[in-house]
Scaffold this motif. Structure first.
Motif, PDB file in Angstrom:
ATOM      1  N   SER A   1       0.889  -1.137   0.049  1.00  0.00           N
ATOM      2  CA  SER A   1       0.064  -0.155  -0.051  1.00  0.00           C
ATOM      3  C   SER A   1       0.848   1.172  -0.091  1.00  0.00           C
ATOM      4  O   SER A   1       2.162   1.351   0.257  1.00  0.00           O
ATOM      5  CB  SER A   1      -1.025   0.066   1.191  1.00  0.00           C
ATOM      6  OG  SER A   1      -0.216   0.003   2.406  1.00  0.00           O
ATOM      7  N   VAL A   2       0.352   2.331  -0.497  1.00  0.00           N
ATOM      8  CA  VAL A   2       0.966   3.584  -0.690  1.00  0.00           C
ATOM      9  C   VAL A   2       0.201   4.662   0.079  1.00  0.00           C
ATOM     10  O   VAL A   2      -1.030   4.818   0.025  1.00  0.00           O
ATOM     11  CB  VAL A   2       1.211   4.028  -2.073  1.00  0.00           C
ATOM     12  CG1 VAL A   2       1.842   5.277  -2.257  1.00  0.00           C
ATOM     13  CG2 VAL A   2       1.826   2.918  -2.629  1.00  0.00           C
ATOM     14  N   THR A   3       0.868   5.491   0.810  1.00  0.00           N
ATOM     15  CA  THR A   3       0.264   6.696   1.161  1.00  0.00           C
ATOM     16  C   THR A   3       1.445   7.920   1.207  1.00  0.00           C
ATOM     17  O   THR A   3       2.623   7.572   1.848  1.00  0.00           O
ATOM     18  CB  THR A   3      -0.175   6.604   2.848  1.00  0.00           C
ATOM     19  OG1 THR A   3      -1.152   5.615   3.038  1.00  0.00           O
ATOM     20  CG2 THR A   3      -0.646   7.964   3.432  1.00  0.00           C
ATOM     21  N   ARG A   4       1.146   8.765   0.608  1.00  0.00           N
ATOM     22  CA  ARG A   4       2.129   9.785   0.170  1.00  0.00           C
ATOM     23  C   ARG A   4       1.717  11.330  -0.282  1.00  0.00           C
ATOM     24  O   ARG A   4       0.514  11.390  -0.675  1.00  0.00           O
ATOM     25  CB  ARG A   4       2.706   9.348  -1.176  1.00  0.00           C
ATOM     26  CG  ARG A   4       3.886  10.422  -1.848  1.00  0.00           C
ATOM     27  CD  ARG A   4       5.117   9.693  -2.277  1.00  0.00           C
ATOM     28  NE  ARG A   4       6.045  10.907  -2.553  1.00  0.00           N
ATOM     29  CZ  ARG A   4       6.444  10.851  -3.381  1.00  0.00           C
ATOM     30  NH1 ARG A   4       6.740   9.938  -4.265  1.00  0.00           N
ATOM     31  NH2 ARG A   4       7.745  11.761  -3.832  1.00  0.00           N
ATOM     32  N   ASN A   5       2.251  12.118   0.236  1.00  0.00           N
ATOM     33  CA  ASN A   5       1.966  13.686  -0.129  1.00  0.00           C
ATOM     34  C   ASN A   5       2.440  13.983  -1.350  1.00  0.00           C
ATOM     35  O   ASN A   5       3.473  13.847  -1.740  1.00  0.00           O
ATOM     36  CB  ASN A   5       2.569  14.512   1.031  1.00  0.00           C
ATOM     37  CG  ASN A   5       1.919  14.409   2.419  1.00  0.00           C
ATOM     38  OD1 ASN A   5       0.669  13.814   2.493  1.00  0.00           O
ATOM     39  ND2 ASN A   5       2.477  14.743   3.213  1.00  0.00           N
ATOM     40  N   VAL A   6       1.615  14.469  -2.163  1.00  0.00           N
ATOM     41  CA  VAL A   6       1.838  14.827  -3.727  1.00  0.00           C
ATOM     42  C   VAL A   6       1.261  16.117  -3.954  1.00  0.00           C
ATOM     43  O   VAL A   6       0.223  16.620  -3.411  1.00  0.00           O
ATOM     44  CB  VAL A   6       1.400  13.632  -4.564  1.00  0.00           C
ATOM     45  CG1 VAL A   6       1.997  12.483  -4.212  1.00  0.00           C
ATOM     46  CG2 VAL A   6      -0.098  13.494  -4.539  1.00  0.00           C
ATOM     47  N   ALA A   7       1.614  16.741  -5.089  1.00  0.00           N
ATOM     48  CA  ALA A   7       1.062  17.806  -5.654  1.00  0.00           C
ATOM     49  C   ALA A   7       0.649  17.771  -7.173  1.00  0.00           C
ATOM     50  O   ALA A   7       1.672  17.032  -7.885  1.00  0.00           O
ATOM     51  CB  ALA A   7       2.199  18.930  -5.503  1.00  0.00           C
ATOM     52  N   MET A   8      -0.440  18.003  -7.383  1.00  0.00           N
ATOM     53  CA  MET A   8      -1.081  17.865  -8.659  1.00  0.00           C
ATOM     54  C   MET A   8      -1.397  18.911  -9.259  1.00  0.00           C
ATOM     55  O   MET A   8      -2.122  19.806  -8.740  1.00  0.00           O
ATOM     56  CB  MET A   8      -1.846  16.827  -8.747  1.00  0.00           C
ATOM     57  CG  MET A   8      -1.573  15.386  -8.352  1.00  0.00           C
ATOM     58  SD  MET A   8      -2.896  14.104  -8.663  1.00  0.00           S
ATOM     59  CE  MET A   8      -2.250  12.650  -8.017  1.00  0.00           C
TER      60      MET A   8
END
Length: 174
Positions: free
Chosen positions: A86-93
């Motif tokens: 699983s992935v949990t990540r802060n991103v900017a789109m």
């Protein structure tokens, strides 16, 4: 729906016992407003896949563009469809703003009767509407919309990010 290529865009790497890792983010994000979660899917070059959601926490601007900053969570599967991790990540789109129209002129003339030295002109009601379309590449539309809204506080990219953050704050309290 947002499509993400996992390896390149998110910097994910698949290692050993099926764990997905991501580089740590620089600062902790505000708690996400789950009502705004958007489905995200993606594929890796090796046939693996990703399915999850992106939930915005804040909006910022960079180089005049609005960015949605938030939390991406989901599950990585290998090419056979078996869960890898699983992935949990802060991103900017990037946020794409749809074309905006603004009314430049709305002129209504009633019936008109002119008698110019024997030349009679009768004109029924005239309704002239000029609308400018504001979007990438529409130079005249962008200029006329900007001029039309010079004094009424129409938001810039920074102002739009501030308005979106205010909306997020309201939704977080509700």
């Amino acid at each position: 729906m947002i499509v993400v290529t996992l390896v390149a865009t998110l910097g994910l790497s698949f290692t050993g016992a099926g764990a997905a890792t991501a580089a740590p983010s620089a600062k902790a994000a505000a708690p996400p407003v789950t009502a705004l979660a958007t489905p995200v899917t993606g594929t890796a070059a090796n046939g693996g896949s990703f399915a999850g959601t992106f939930t915005p926490t804040t909006f910022t601007t960079r180089n005049g563009n609005v960015l949605a900053n938030g939390v991406l969570t989901g599950t990585v599967k290998d090419s056979s469809g078996a869960p890898v991790g699983s992935v949990t990540r802060n991103v900017a789109m990037p946020v794409t703003v749809a074309a905006v129209t603004c009314q430049v002129l709305n002129l209504v003339l009633g019936p008109l009767h002119l008698d110019l030295l024997g030349l009679v002109v009768d004109l029924n009601q005239v309704h002239l509407v000029i609308t400018a379309v504001q979007a990438a590449g529409n130079l005249l539309g962008n200029l006329l919309c900007a001029v039309t809204h010079l004094l009424d506080g129409t938001p810039t990219a920074g102002g739009l990010a501030a308005l979106l953050n205010a909306i997020l704050a309201l939704l977080g309290q509700g």
